[in-house]
Design an enzyme around this catalytic site. Structure first.
Site, short mmCIF file in Angstrom:
data_model
loop_
_atom_site.label_atom_id
_atom_site.label_comp_id
_atom_site.label_asym_id
_atom_site.label_seq_id
_atom_site.Cartn_x
_atom_site.Cartn_y
_atom_site.Cartn_z
N LYS A 115 0.82 -1.21 0.00
CA LYS A 115 0.00 0.00 0.00
C LYS A 115 0.86 1.27 0.00
CE LYS A 115 -4.42 -1.62 1.73
NZ LYS A 115 -5.50 -1.44 2.71
N LYS A 197 -6.14 -12.95 -8.12
CA LYS A 197 -7.43 -12.96 -7.45
C LYS A 197 -8.37 -11.90 -8.03
CE LYS A 197 -8.81 -12.38 -2.77
NZ LYS A 197 -8.45 -12.20 -1.37
N LYS A 200 -11.64 -6.00 -6.08
CA LYS A 200 -12.50 -4.84 -6.31
C LYS A 200 -11.70 -3.64 -6.78
CE LYS A 200 -12.80 -4.14 -1.27
NZ LYS A 200 -13.68 -4.00 -0.13
#
Ligand code: TRP
Length: 334
Positions: A115, A197, A200
């Site tokens: 992040k 994966k 979103k």
């Protein structure tokens, strides 16, 4: 334990559009776990502000997520569905646990590294301490088990370390939580790159089925799903695209991969894609209808938000008071 049930805690962020992966991989399992455990399912809005949010959007999405929990079939009388920000004990315990967590430990967190690379202009202390807030979430309710995806296992591990460290100093204050890995390990992959994966935050909207996608969109996305040139419907690692389609189909229908392979024996990829698309649309349409109906019933949702926040506060404050006493804060005068 609450009554004769073990305690389960989990949470989701209200940022981004939830995908089929969030539903089949997590939410659907959450529903069935409410029979066996006393469940706390939190909308972790405090975690969301580690990245800049538009206030109106955050508020709207937080409510939509709580509504979705109910629409998915979680009984709000049985499980506790609430906003993290409505229970101030989360932030208070997080502060205390910060003082029992080492910089070096947090520096090793792979999600923090990812992040910080992604939000290089805003590497704030909250982002760094994110796992400590998560530890507070879990430990406040004395959770025995925590269903999490692989990406959160490291955070659960650090939660256990912090809890053990605290218990070693002050006695048995916290239950040490175990990760819960679902039996139907539905790991739904991207439709455009079955090696990663379904997420979103994927930039390519064709990679993910969003829970609010309509039938036409769903059919179109499955039609475009990346497969391979083997031209055979077999469930194996070498055909990750086909395997993902079969997994999705199994997860929606309860069938096994073997059954699906037999069902499509001699058929083409086009037929498989159509069948999976229709099954997914059949799964999501009723969910969307329940969300729409519930969203109209403001008083009902408001009631759940209020009652469940109070219920969560009760259990959370019990742990927090105990912790505060142990570390030497003056007791409250009542
Ligand atoms: N960090 C989790 C995620 O992004 C969400 C979360 C916050 C959580 N607190 C939690 C999950 C406690 C399980 C338990 O997926």
């Amino acid at each position: 334990m609450i009554g004769d049930q073990k305690v389960l805690f989990s949470g989701m962020q209200a940022t981004g559009n939830l995908t089929l992966g969030n539903y089949l991989g997590a939410l659907k399992n959450w529903v069935s776990l409410t029979d066996e455990y006393q469940c706390f399912y939190c909308v972790v809005d405090e975690h969301s502000i580690t990245v800049r949010q538009d206030p109106a959007v955050l508020r709207k999405r937080a409510r939509a997520l709580l509504t979705l929990y109910i629409a998915a079939g979680i009984d709000p009388e049985k499980a506790c569905l609430y906003y993290q920000s409505h229970v101030s004990a989360h932030a208070e315990l997080a502060w205390i646990l910060n003082c029992f967590t080492y910089m070096g430990e947090m520096n090793r967190m792979t999600q923090f590294k990812d992040k910080s690379a992604k939000h290089a202009d805003n590497i704030n202390v909250g982002l760094f301490a994110y796992p400590v807030l998560m530890a507070a979430d879990i430990l406040l309710y004395q959770a025995d088990i925590v269903p999490v995806g692989n990406d959160q296992l490291q955070h659960l591990e650090i939660t256990r370390d912090i809890a053990e460290r605290f218990n070693n100093i002050y006695g048995d204050v916290f239950t040490i939580p175990e990760p819960y890995i679902g039996k139907t390990g539905a790991r739904i992959m991207s439709l455009q790159d079955p090696g990663k994966k379904m997420s979103k935050s994927d930039e390519n909207p064709n990679a993910s089925i969003y829970l609010m996608d309509d039938r036409d969109t769903i059919m179109r996305k499955f039609k475009r799903a990346v497969t391979d040139s083997e031209a055979q419907i077999v469930y194996r690692e070498e055909q990750p695209g086909i395997r993902n389609l079969i997994d999705i189909y199994c997860s929606c229908t309860g069938k096994t991969p073997d059954e699906v392979v037999r069902e499509f024996d001699g058929k083409g990829y086009g037929e498989l894609k159509t069948a999976v698309g229709e099954t997914v649309a059949d799964t999501l349409t009723p969910l969307q209808e329940r969300v729409a109906a519930l969203s109209k019933d403001k008083a009902y949702i408001d009631g759940i938000i209020k009652n469940n926040a109070e219920k969560a506060q009760y259990f959370a404050n019990k742990t927090l008071r105990k912790v505060q006493h142990k570390i030497g804060f003056p007791d409250r005068i009542r």
